[in-house]
Design a protein around this motif. Structure first.
Motif, PDB file in Angstrom:
ATOM      1  N   PRO A   1       0.842  -1.207   0.000  1.00 47.86           N
ATOM      2  CA  PRO A   1       0.000   0.000   0.000  1.00 47.86           C
ATOM      3  C   PRO A   1       0.872   1.250   0.000  1.00 47.86           C
ATOM      4  CG  PRO A   1      -0.808  -1.593   1.610  1.00 47.86           C
ATOM      5  CD  PRO A   1       0.526  -2.103   1.140  1.00 47.86           C
ATOM      6  N   ALA A   2       0.381   2.308  -0.599  1.00 48.55           N
ATOM      7  CA  ALA A   2       1.182   3.525  -0.738  1.00 48.55           C
ATOM      8  C   ALA A   2       1.757   3.998   0.588  1.00 48.55           C
ATOM      9  CB  ALA A   2       0.325   4.626  -1.358  1.00 48.55           C
ATOM     10  N   VAL A   3       0.970   3.932   1.655  1.00 50.21           N
ATOM     11  CA  VAL A   3       1.411   4.435   2.950  1.00 50.21           C
ATOM     12  C   VAL A   3       2.569   3.626   3.518  1.00 50.21           C
ATOM     13  CG1 VAL A   3      -0.207   3.048   4.318  1.00 50.21           C
ATOM     14  CG2 VAL A   3       0.516   5.306   5.151  1.00 50.21           C
ATOM     15  N   PHE A   4       2.774   2.407   3.038  1.00 55.65           N
ATOM     16  CA  PHE A   4       3.880   1.561   3.490  1.00 55.65           C
ATOM     17  C   PHE A   4       5.011   1.489   2.469  1.00 55.65           C
ATOM     18  CE2 PHE A   4       0.632  -1.268   5.963  1.00 55.65           C
ATOM     19  CZ  PHE A   4       0.564  -0.325   6.973  1.00 55.65           C
ATOM     20  N   SER A   5       4.917   2.226   1.394  1.00 53.66           N
ATOM     21  CA  SER A   5       5.863   2.100   0.288  1.00 53.66           C
ATOM     22  C   SER A   5       6.865   3.252   0.260  1.00 53.66           C
ATOM     23  CB  SER A   5       5.102   2.072  -1.048  1.00 53.66           C
ATOM     24  OG  SER A   5       5.993   2.218  -2.139  1.00 53.66           O
ATOM     25  N   PRO A   6       8.155   2.985   0.490  1.00 52.69           N
ATOM     26  CA  PRO A   6       9.147   4.055   0.360  1.00 52.69           C
ATOM     27  C   PRO A   6       9.145   4.666  -1.035  1.00 52.69           C
ATOM     28  CG  PRO A   6      10.099   2.154   1.477  1.00 52.69           C
ATOM     29  CD  PRO A   6       8.757   1.717   0.956  1.00 52.69           C
ATOM     30  N   ARG A   7       8.791   3.879  -2.033  1.00 55.25           N
ATOM     31  CA  ARG A   7       8.782   4.395  -3.400  1.00 55.25           C
ATOM     32  C   ARG A   7       7.665   5.422  -3.588  1.00 55.25           C
ATOM     33  NH1 ARG A   7       8.663  -0.370  -7.432  1.00 55.25           N
ATOM     34  NH2 ARG A   7      10.343  -0.931  -5.990  1.00 55.25           N
ATOM     35  N   VAL A   8       6.471   5.128  -3.084  1.00 50.20           N
ATOM     36  CA  VAL A   8       5.353   6.055  -3.264  1.00 50.20           C
ATOM     37  C   VAL A   8       5.514   7.267  -2.353  1.00 50.20           C
ATOM     38  CG1 VAL A   8       2.859   6.308  -3.331  1.00 50.20           C
ATOM     39  CG2 VAL A   8       3.875   4.095  -3.854  1.00 50.20           C
ATOM     40  N   VAL A   9       5.881   7.045  -1.091  1.00 47.15           N
ATOM     41  CA  VAL A   9       6.100   8.171  -0.181  1.00 47.15           C
ATOM     42  C   VAL A   9       7.244   9.042  -0.696  1.00 47.15           C
ATOM     43  CG1 VAL A   9       6.703   8.849   2.169  1.00 47.15           C
ATOM     44  CG2 VAL A   9       5.214   6.869   1.803  1.00 47.15           C
ATOM     45  N   GLY A  10       8.293   8.398  -1.216  1.00 50.16           N
ATOM     46  CA  GLY A  10       9.425   9.142  -1.755  1.00 50.16           C
ATOM     47  C   GLY A  10       9.054  10.024  -2.929  1.00 50.16           C
TER      48      GLY A  10
ATOM     49  N   ALA B   1       2.250   1.312  12.214  1.00 48.16           N
ATOM     50  CA  ALA B   1       2.940   2.575  12.472  1.00 48.16           C
ATOM     51  C   ALA B   1       4.411   2.487  12.095  1.00 48.16           C
ATOM     52  CB  ALA B   1       2.791   2.949  13.946  1.00 48.16           C
ATOM     53  N   VAL B   2       5.050   1.382  12.432  1.00 44.96           N
ATOM     54  CA  VAL B   2       6.473   1.218  12.132  1.00 44.96           C
ATOM     55  C   VAL B   2       6.703   1.171  10.623  1.00 44.96           C
ATOM     56  CG1 VAL B   2       8.434  -0.365  12.338  1.00 44.96           C
ATOM     57  CG2 VAL B   2       7.019   0.133  14.337  1.00 44.96           C
ATOM     58  N   ARG B   3       5.861   0.468   9.907  1.00 41.97           N
ATOM     59  CA  ARG B   3       6.026   0.378   8.456  1.00 41.97           C
ATOM     60  C   ARG B   3       5.799   1.734   7.794  1.00 41.97           C
ATOM     61  NH1 ARG B   3       3.039  -4.708   5.768  1.00 41.97           N
ATOM     62  NH2 ARG B   3       3.992  -3.673   3.954  1.00 41.97           N
ATOM     63  N   ALA B   4       4.835   2.484   8.283  1.00 40.66           N
ATOM     64  CA  ALA B   4       4.570   3.800   7.699  1.00 40.66           C
ATOM     65  C   ALA B   4       5.753   4.742   7.917  1.00 40.66           C
ATOM     66  CB  ALA B   4       3.295   4.390   8.292  1.00 40.66           C
ATOM     67  N   VAL B   5       6.236   4.841   9.142  1.00 44.31           N
ATOM     68  CA  VAL B   5       7.366   5.722   9.431  1.00 44.31           C
ATOM     69  C   VAL B   5       8.619   5.231   8.706  1.00 44.31           C
ATOM     70  CG1 VAL B   5       8.869   6.616  11.256  1.00 44.31           C
ATOM     71  CG2 VAL B   5       6.395   6.503  11.611  1.00 44.31           C
ATOM     72  N   GLY B   6       8.796   3.930   8.640  1.00 41.28           N
ATOM     73  CA  GLY B   6       9.928   3.383   7.903  1.00 41.28           C
ATOM     74  C   GLY B   6       9.901   3.748   6.434  1.00 41.28           C
TER      75      GLY B   6
ATOM     76  N   ALA C   1      -0.401   1.023  21.405  1.00 42.68           N
ATOM     77  CA  ALA C   1       0.394  -0.035  20.775  1.00 42.68           C
ATOM     78  C   ALA C   1       1.284   0.543  19.688  1.00 42.68           C
ATOM     79  CB  ALA C   1      -0.526  -1.117  20.201  1.00 42.68           C
ATOM     80  N   MET C   2       0.792   1.528  18.972  1.00 48.19           N
ATOM     81  CA  MET C   2       1.606   2.168  17.936  1.00 48.19           C
ATOM     82  C   MET C   2       2.787   2.910  18.549  1.00 48.19           C
ATOM     83  SD  MET C   2      -1.304   3.637  15.319  1.00 48.19           S
ATOM     84  CE  MET C   2      -2.118   2.543  14.139  1.00 48.19           C
ATOM     85  N   VAL C   3       2.515   3.662  19.624  1.00 53.94           N
ATOM     86  CA  VAL C   3       3.591   4.391  20.298  1.00 53.94           C
ATOM     87  C   VAL C   3       4.649   3.432  20.816  1.00 53.94           C
ATOM     88  CG1 VAL C   3       4.134   5.801  22.327  1.00 53.94           C
ATOM     89  CG2 VAL C   3       2.176   6.391  20.876  1.00 53.94           C
ATOM     90  N   ASP C   4       4.222   2.368  21.469  1.00 55.42           N
ATOM     91  CA  ASP C   4       5.172   1.397  22.025  1.00 55.42           C
ATOM     92  C   ASP C   4       6.012   0.752  20.927  1.00 55.42           C
ATOM     93  OD1 ASP C   4       4.172   1.945  24.519  1.00 55.42           O
ATOM     94  OD2 ASP C   4       2.938   0.132  24.663  1.00 55.42           O
ATOM     95  N   ALA C   5       5.386   0.402  19.806  1.00 56.10           N
ATOM     96  CA  ALA C   5       6.111  -0.232  18.706  1.00 56.10           C
ATOM     97  C   ALA C   5       7.126   0.728  18.091  1.00 56.10           C
ATOM     98  CB  ALA C   5       5.130  -0.728  17.638  1.00 56.10           C
ATOM     99  N   LEU C   6       6.769   1.987  17.952  1.00 56.96           N
ATOM    100  CA  LEU C   6       7.699   2.971  17.400  1.00 56.96           C
ATOM    101  C   LEU C   6       8.899   3.165  18.318  1.00 56.96           C
ATOM    102  CD1 LEU C   6       5.081   5.581  16.139  1.00 56.96           C
ATOM    103  CD2 LEU C   6       6.658   4.280  14.690  1.00 56.96           C
ATOM    104  N   ILE C   7       8.653   3.196  19.626  1.00 56.85           N
ATOM    105  CA  ILE C   7       9.760   3.341  20.584  1.00 56.85           C
ATOM    106  C   ILE C   7      10.690   2.139  20.511  1.00 56.85           C
ATOM    107  CG2 ILE C   7      10.323   3.397  23.046  1.00 56.85           C
ATOM    108  CD1 ILE C   7       7.844   5.171  23.445  1.00 56.85           C
ATOM    109  N   ARG C   8      10.129   0.934  20.477  1.00 56.30           N
ATOM    110  CA  ARG C   8      10.963  -0.272  20.396  1.00 56.30           C
ATOM    111  C   ARG C   8      11.804  -0.272  19.129  1.00 56.30           C
ATOM    112  NH1 ARG C   8       6.271  -2.883  22.165  1.00 56.30           N
ATOM    113  NH2 ARG C   8       5.836  -3.574  20.022  1.00 56.30           N
TER     114      ARG C   8
ATOM    115  N   ALA D   1      19.007   3.610  12.395  1.00 53.56           N
ATOM    116  CA  ALA D   1      18.491   4.215  11.159  1.00 53.56           C
ATOM    117  C   ALA D   1      17.015   4.585  11.323  1.00 53.56           C
ATOM    118  CB  ALA D   1      18.675   3.254   9.989  1.00 53.56           C
ATOM    119  N   PHE D   2      16.259   3.722  11.995  1.00 52.75           N
ATOM    120  CA  PHE D   2      14.851   4.039  12.238  1.00 52.75           C
ATOM    121  C   PHE D   2      14.735   5.188  13.223  1.00 52.75           C
ATOM    122  CE2 PHE D   2      10.651   3.614  14.113  1.00 52.75           C
ATOM    123  CZ  PHE D   2       9.864   3.392  12.995  1.00 52.75           C
TER     124      PHE D   2
END
Length: 416
Positions: free
Chosen positions: A321-330, A361-366, A383-390, A397-398
């Motif tokens: 999906p676009a929101v998880f794609s570095p190519r589309v976000v880029g 959340a991690v895939r989107a920010v990544g 759960a999103m906040v906790d996953a991003l912190i981990r 790099a993340f």
């Protein structure tokens, strides 16, 4: 709070910005609506000195200051990391999540997240006809709950007009749909949008997740569930969408309300709605499609945020999906955009439901997203906040991506 609760309509688990809008009620006694105008066209070589031995200085000659090298311009999208220097990881992650605050309640779970997890933004979702004062009371309570945070809250909502208008009642105009707005001269639309934006600003809303810049072909609009079916599009041509979508956005910003153009790179060519349908795919839109050019015009017009679609675009990246794609976000950055890239709702959308909430959340920010929206089901935000912190603790790099995202959000809040 009780007054707001009593004045609200619609389900408490309201779908996100691209969802099928539910029925709404409006107050006809106090609402304003522009009279439908008639259709109209679009508005907007010297000699060498004597040699001197290396390192020597001629008698009486001043030592020349070295000419400083020009500082290279940072690439598009490079944020000012000094804005978050010295911040804790919890504080930075909190800035890149925006959580739903249901206008029909319950309110306390969101207030608790603002206090305990330092979340930096709320999205007013659902439907209310309660009017200005109860909404302002709710926003004031949210601001108070987040008072110990480093930055002011983003207070966002969906105030597009037509079927998608969260806030109604005394103090809020009855806004026509985008399709109807596109019949106005651009100068008139900008003036009306400034009035609508001022109504948001009076209650503390500083971000409108609008306008919709999706380019919908007229011949397929009736089967385009997320946009065309509800007249959320500013006409059917790129010229109309650019002219009128930008006029709406400029009017909002004139009133001090930031805008997020959506849903990049366009939902005009799909049939299913990503909030309620799995596997929504666009097989037409590529990097050079007119749909992308429309968003480029919106970026050039000054929108500070761009919202990503959750559909799959086979001509850009068929694998995510676009929101998880570095190519589309880029691709957004390639258009010269250096502001905030945000997700559509990732809390309850069917398109990504098989991915655990934290991983979304991690895939989107990544992929390069700066701001993760958890609106329809705010309970997943922790759960999103906790996953991003981990993820940031385990991957430098993340962590750098989190720093960059937080800096962009902070800059946007400052109007930089």
């Amino acid at each position: 709070m009780a007054a707001l609760f009593a004045g609200c309509t619609g389900p408490t688990a309201e779908p996100g910005p691209t969802a099928l809008p539910g029925p709404t009620q409006s107050s006809t006694q106090t609402s304003e609506r522009p009279s439908p105008p008639p259709p109209s066209g679009s508005p907007s070589g010297s000699a060498s000195p004597p040699e001197t031995p290396s390192g020597a200085v001629s008698p009486g000659e001043a030592t020349a200051e070295p000419t400083p090298s020009p500082t290279p311009e940072p690439p598009p999208g490079s944020p000012d990391l000094s804005l978050v220097a010295g911040w804790s990881l919890q504080e930075k992650v909190g800035q890149i999540v925006i959580v739903g605050l249901p206008v029909a309640g319950p309110f306390q779970p969101t207030f608790d997240m603002l206090r305990d997890q330092k979340i930096g933004g709320v999205f007013l979702h659902g439907r209310t006809t309660a009017g200005r004062q109860p909404v302002k009371d709710l926003v004031d309570a949210a601001v108070d709950a987040a008072a110990r945070g480093r930055e002011p809250l983003f207070v966002a909502t969906d105030q597009e007009g037509g079927a998608v208008q969260v806030l109604r009642g005394p103090g809020f105009s009855d806004m026509p749909s985008a399709l109807d707005q596109a019949e106005m001269p651009a100068s008139d639309l900008r003036a009306w949008s400034r009035r609508w934006g001022a109504q948001l600003a009076r209650v503390g809303v500083n971000l409108n997740l609008a306008p919709v810049l999706d380019l919908v072909p007229q011949e397929t609009a009736a089967s385009n569930e997320p946009i065309g079916v509800f007249g959320r599009n500013y006409g059917y041509t790129a010229e109309s969408v650019i002219t009128h979508g930008n006029a709406f956005a400029q009017g909002q910003r004139d009133a001090g309300v930031q805008t997020s153009i959506k849903h990049f790179p366009g939902l005009g060519r799909v049939t299913g709605n990503t909030d309620s349908t799995v596997g929504v795919t666009d097989t037409v839109t590529g990097p050079d499609n007119p749909s992308v050019a429309v968003f480029e015009a919106g970026i050039e017009s000054g929108s500070g945020l761009v919202m990503m679609s959750s559909a799959i675009y086979t001509r850009i990246d068929p694998d995510a999906p676009a929101v998880f794609s570095p190519r589309v976000v880029g691709l957004v950055r390639e258009l010269g955009f250096d502001g905030v890239i945000m997700s559509d709702d990732l809390s309850a959308t069917a398109q990504v439901e098989k991915v655990p909430a934290g991983e979304r959340a991690v895939r989107a920010v990544g992929a390069g997203v700066d701001l993760v929206l958890a609106s329809a089901r705010p309970s997943v935000a922790p759960a999103m906040v906790d996953a991003l912190i981990r993820a940031a603790r385990n991957d430098p790099a993340f962590a750098a991506k989190v720093d960059a995202a937080a800096a962009r959000v902070v800059a946007a809040k400052a109007g930089v």
